[in-house]
Design an enzyme around this catalytic site. Structure first.
Site, PDB file in Angstrom:
ATOM      1  N   HIS A 104      31.682 108.552 -11.298  1.00 57.05           N
ATOM      2  CA  HIS A 104      31.262 109.339 -10.219  1.00 57.05           C
ATOM      3  C   HIS A 104      31.666 109.214  -8.961  1.00 57.05           C
ATOM      4  CE1 HIS A 104      28.560 105.779 -10.482  1.00 57.05           C
ATOM      5  NE2 HIS A 104      28.125 105.926  -9.074  1.00 57.05           N
TER       6      HIS A 104
ATOM      7  N   HIS B 242      30.666 110.245  -4.961  1.00 54.98           N
ATOM      8  CA  HIS B 242      29.766 110.736  -4.069  1.00 54.98           C
ATOM      9  C   HIS B 242      30.424 111.483  -3.092  1.00 54.98           C
ATOM     10  CE1 HIS B 242      26.627 107.433  -5.194  1.00 54.98           C
ATOM     11  NE2 HIS B 242      27.858 106.657  -5.472  1.00 54.98           N
TER      12      HIS B 242
END
Ligand code: 5GP
Ligand code: ZN
Length: 146
Positions: free
Chosen positions: A101, A103
């Protein structure tokens, strides 16, 4: 970890809830459940990869394109003073969810979110040693060439 146990795979599949922002064939973007700042959101590959080192450059490029798209939208919508794009591989780097992921972290003045290493370690013999830097660069370039 089985894909069925991965919270981000469940979010992609729609079996766990999320505040969705965007999806395409290979990527997905949604609001972080514990935002550290207003507008903190995440971009992930739809397929399960624990770290970027399992991803092809095409898969990673697709995530990068969605990060650029989302970061631009967040920047226009919320007009933060600055923005960090952060991605962790491994627990020591701060990774707590084992599905890649990125951010998107809008920044506010005095928000006290520290990228806490010292950029100006004057006098640090390791940082200042050009022979050592060249030797490390040589090892990296050997991998790029190989
Ligand atoms: P890491 O620490 O791995 O870089 O970041 C993981 C991020 O995922 C954290 O910011 C955390 O708040 C977020 N997160 C963890 N579980 C969930 C969830 O179930 N839903 C959403 N939307 N975000 C989550
Ligand atoms: Zn997953």
């Amino acid at each position: 970890m089985a894909v069925a146990e991965c919270i981000f795979c469940r979010i992609v599949a729609g079996t766990s809830p999320s505040v969705e922002l965007y999806r395409d064939a290979t990527t997905f973007a949604f609001m972080d459940i514990h935002p550290v700042n207003e507008g903190h959101c995440l971009v992930i590959p739809r397929a399960h990869f624990v770290t970027i080192f399992e991803m092809s450059s095409e898969d990673f490029a697709a995530v990068g394109a969605t990060v650029a798209k989302l970061a631009g939208a967040v920047n226009k919508a919320l007009q933060p003073i600055a923005m960090n794009i952060v991605q962790a591989n491994g627990a020591v780097a701060g990774q707590t969810v084992s599905h890649v992921h990125v951010h998107i972290l809008p920044r506010r003045a005095q928000d006290n979110l520290l990228m806490s290493w010292d950029r100006f370690r004057a006098g640090d013999p390791l940082a200042a040693d050009p022979v050592r830097l060249a030797a490390i660069a040589e090892r990296i370039c050997a991998q790029l060439a190989g």
